[in-house]
Design a protein around this motif. Structure first.
Motif, PDB file in Angstrom:
ATOM      1  N   ALA A 122     -27.065 -12.022 118.066  1.00  0.00           N
ATOM      2  CA  ALA A 122     -26.298 -13.271 118.047  1.00  0.00           C
ATOM      3  C   ALA A 122     -26.287 -13.926 119.428  1.00  0.00           C
ATOM      4  O   ALA A 122     -26.395 -15.148 119.544  1.00  0.00           O
ATOM      5  N   ILE A 123     -26.181 -13.116 120.474  1.00  0.00           N
ATOM      6  CA  ILE A 123     -26.208 -13.642 121.845  1.00  0.00           C
ATOM      7  C   ILE A 123     -27.549 -14.309 122.120  1.00  0.00           C
ATOM      8  O   ILE A 123     -27.613 -15.410 122.669  1.00  0.00           O
ATOM      9  N   PHE A 124     -28.630 -13.646 121.748  1.00  0.00           N
ATOM     10  CA  PHE A 124     -29.966 -14.195 122.014  1.00  0.00           C
ATOM     11  C   PHE A 124     -30.169 -15.535 121.314  1.00  0.00           C
ATOM     12  O   PHE A 124     -30.590 -16.516 121.927  1.00  0.00           O
ATOM     13  N   ILE A 125     -29.861 -15.583 120.045  1.00  0.00           N
ATOM     14  CA  ILE A 125     -30.098 -16.807 119.272  1.00  0.00           C
ATOM     15  C   ILE A 125     -29.214 -17.953 119.768  1.00  0.00           C
ATOM     16  O   ILE A 125     -29.695 -19.064 119.990  1.00  0.00           O
ATOM     17  N   SER A 126     -27.934 -17.678 119.975  1.00  0.00           N
ATOM     18  CA  SER A 126     -27.053 -18.742 120.455  1.00  0.00           C
ATOM     19  C   SER A 126     -27.374 -19.106 121.907  1.00  0.00           C
ATOM     20  O   SER A 126     -27.056 -20.204 122.361  1.00  0.00           O
ATOM     21  N   GLY A 127     -28.036 -18.207 122.635  1.00  0.00           N
ATOM     22  CA  GLY A 127     -28.431 -18.478 124.015  1.00  0.00           C
ATOM     23  C   GLY A 127     -29.434 -19.609 124.133  1.00  0.00           C
ATOM     24  O   GLY A 127     -29.425 -20.367 125.108  1.00  0.00           O
ATOM     25  N   LEU A 128     -30.298 -19.768 123.159  1.00  0.00           N
ATOM     26  CA  LEU A 128     -31.265 -20.871 123.172  1.00  0.00           C
ATOM     27  C   LEU A 128     -30.535 -22.207 123.091  1.00  0.00           C
ATOM     28  O   LEU A 128     -30.855 -23.158 123.804  1.00  0.00           O
ATOM     29  N   TYR A 129     -29.548 -22.264 122.234  1.00  0.00           N
ATOM     30  CA  TYR A 129     -28.706 -23.449 122.095  1.00  0.00           C
ATOM     31  C   TYR A 129     -27.972 -23.728 123.409  1.00  0.00           C
ATOM     32  O   TYR A 129     -27.939 -24.863 123.900  1.00  0.00           O
ATOM     33  N   ARG A 130     -27.383 -22.676 123.993  1.00  0.00           N
ATOM     34  CA  ARG A 130     -26.626 -22.835 125.236  1.00  0.00           C
ATOM     35  C   ARG A 130     -27.518 -23.300 126.384  1.00  0.00           C
ATOM     36  O   ARG A 130     -27.120 -24.139 127.185  1.00  0.00           O
ATOM     37  N   TYR A 131     -28.731 -22.753 126.479  1.00  0.00           N
ATOM     38  CA  TYR A 131     -29.629 -23.170 127.559  1.00  0.00           C
ATOM     39  C   TYR A 131     -29.938 -24.652 127.453  1.00  0.00           C
ATOM     40  O   TYR A 131     -29.884 -25.385 128.432  1.00  0.00           O
ATOM     41  N   TYR A 132     -30.280 -25.082 126.263  1.00  0.00           N
ATOM     42  CA  TYR A 132     -30.643 -26.486 126.079  1.00  0.00           C
ATOM     43  C   TYR A 132     -29.498 -27.403 126.516  1.00  0.00           C
ATOM     44  O   TYR A 132     -29.693 -28.328 127.302  1.00  0.00           O
ATOM     45  N   LEU A 133     -28.292 -27.128 126.021  1.00  0.00           N
ATOM     46  CA  LEU A 133     -27.164 -27.997 126.353  1.00  0.00           C
ATOM     47  C   LEU A 133     -26.704 -27.847 127.800  1.00  0.00           C
ATOM     48  O   LEU A 133     -26.364 -28.844 128.444  1.00  0.00           O
ATOM     49  N   ASP A 134     -26.684 -26.635 128.324  1.00  0.00           N
ATOM     50  CA  ASP A 134     -26.283 -26.448 129.722  1.00  0.00           C
ATOM     51  C   ASP A 134     -27.246 -27.157 130.667  1.00  0.00           C
ATOM     52  O   ASP A 134     -26.824 -27.830 131.599  1.00  0.00           O
ATOM     53  N   SER A 135     -28.535 -27.003 130.432  1.00  0.00           N
ATOM     54  CA  SER A 135     -29.496 -27.632 131.340  1.00  0.00           C
ATOM     55  C   SER A 135     -29.433 -29.156 131.244  1.00  0.00           C
ATOM     56  O   SER A 135     -29.531 -29.842 132.258  1.00  0.00           O
ATOM     57  N   ARG A 136     -29.224 -29.681 130.056  1.00  0.00           N
ATOM     58  CA  ARG A 136     -29.200 -31.132 129.875  1.00  0.00           C
ATOM     59  C   ARG A 136     -27.862 -31.772 130.266  1.00  0.00           C
ATOM     60  O   ARG A 136     -27.845 -32.849 130.844  1.00  0.00           O
ATOM     61  N   TRP A 137     -26.760 -31.108 129.933  1.00  0.00           N
ATOM     62  CA  TRP A 137     -25.464 -31.751 130.132  1.00  0.00           C
ATOM     63  C   TRP A 137     -24.692 -31.169 131.312  1.00  0.00           C
ATOM     64  O   TRP A 137     -24.210 -31.915 132.164  1.00  0.00           O
ATOM     65  N   THR A 138     -24.572 -29.854 131.395  1.00  0.00           N
ATOM     66  CA  THR A 138     -23.787 -29.266 132.473  1.00  0.00           C
ATOM     67  C   THR A 138     -24.428 -29.565 133.821  1.00  0.00           C
ATOM     68  O   THR A 138     -23.767 -30.032 134.742  1.00  0.00           O
ATOM     69  N   TRP A 139     -25.732 -29.286 133.953  1.00  0.00           N
ATOM     70  CA  TRP A 139     -26.411 -29.524 135.218  1.00  0.00           C
ATOM     71  C   TRP A 139     -27.305 -30.766 135.197  1.00  0.00           C
ATOM     72  O   TRP A 139     -27.976 -31.059 136.163  1.00  0.00           O
ATOM     73  N   GLN A 140     -27.334 -31.457 134.092  1.00  0.00           N
ATOM     74  CA  GLN A 140     -28.024 -32.740 133.926  1.00  0.00           C
ATOM     75  C   GLN A 140     -29.491 -32.715 134.375  1.00  0.00           C
ATOM     76  O   GLN A 140     -29.952 -33.584 135.099  1.00  0.00           O
ATOM     77  N   ILE A 141     -30.212 -31.705 133.875  1.00  0.00           N
ATOM     78  CA  ILE A 141     -31.651 -31.593 134.123  1.00  0.00           C
ATOM     79  C   ILE A 141     -32.359 -32.204 132.915  1.00  0.00           C
ATOM     80  O   ILE A 141     -32.107 -31.826 131.782  1.00  0.00           O
ATOM     81  N   ALA A 142     -33.241 -33.145 133.160  1.00  0.00           N
ATOM     82  CA  ALA A 142     -33.944 -33.802 132.047  1.00  0.00           C
ATOM     83  C   ALA A 142     -35.050 -32.946 131.492  1.00  0.00           C
ATOM     84  O   ALA A 142     -35.549 -32.068 132.048  1.00  0.00           O
TER      85      ALA A 142
END
Length: 142
Positions: A122-142
């Motif tokens: 569950a951690i691995f699968i939800s981690g893909l979702y978290r990476y996408y949103l963290d990189s785009r929104w939290t740290w605003q990497i395009a």
């Protein structure tokens, strides 16, 4: 692909960030699993309640590590920006909690996995979702 082609891919900023995000996440997964186990086995909590507590505990740990290492080129240094980033990552990771818990429940109840192993998947699968949103929104990497 030649050696230089491999290096170009391996050293691409997105690949480096994803690798680092994965290492931070794997370390946090170990901590999260240990906290989950302690809360279930010694505190007597239901595994879903314990998982929620363990997840929230590791959110702050991961933010600190990701801000300092994974997204170091975009890291937050002022108190205000650091706080805003922490709020953003809590929103991202908070939105991932239902996904992770649903996967955990499904792996335990439908697939018959032990809760600790199910939690890893569950951690691995939800981690893909978290990476996408963290990189785009939290740290605003395009």
């Amino acid at each position: 692909m030649g050696d230089s082609g491999y290096r170009a891919v391996a050293n691409h900023p997105t690949v480096v960030r994803l690798y680092r995000f994965g290492l931070v996440g794997a370390s946090a997964a170990v901590v999260q699993t240990a906290v989950l186990w302690l809360l279930v086995e010694f505190a007597g909590l239901n595994y879903l309640v314990a998982a929620t507590v363990a997840i929230e505990f590791t959110i702050v740990l991961q933010y600190v590590a990701n801000n300092a290492w994974t997204f170091q080129h975009a890291k937050y240094t002022t108190r205000y920006d650091y706080f805003v980033g922490l709020v953003r990552t809590n929103i991202v990771r908070g939105s991932a909690i239902p996904i992770q818990l649903a996967l955990l429940w499904a792996f335990v109840n439908w697939a018959g996995l032990v809760y600790l192993l199910a939690n890893g998947f569950a951690i691995f699968i939800s981690g893909l979702y978290r990476y996408y949103l963290d990189s785009r929104w939290t740290w605003q990497i395009a």
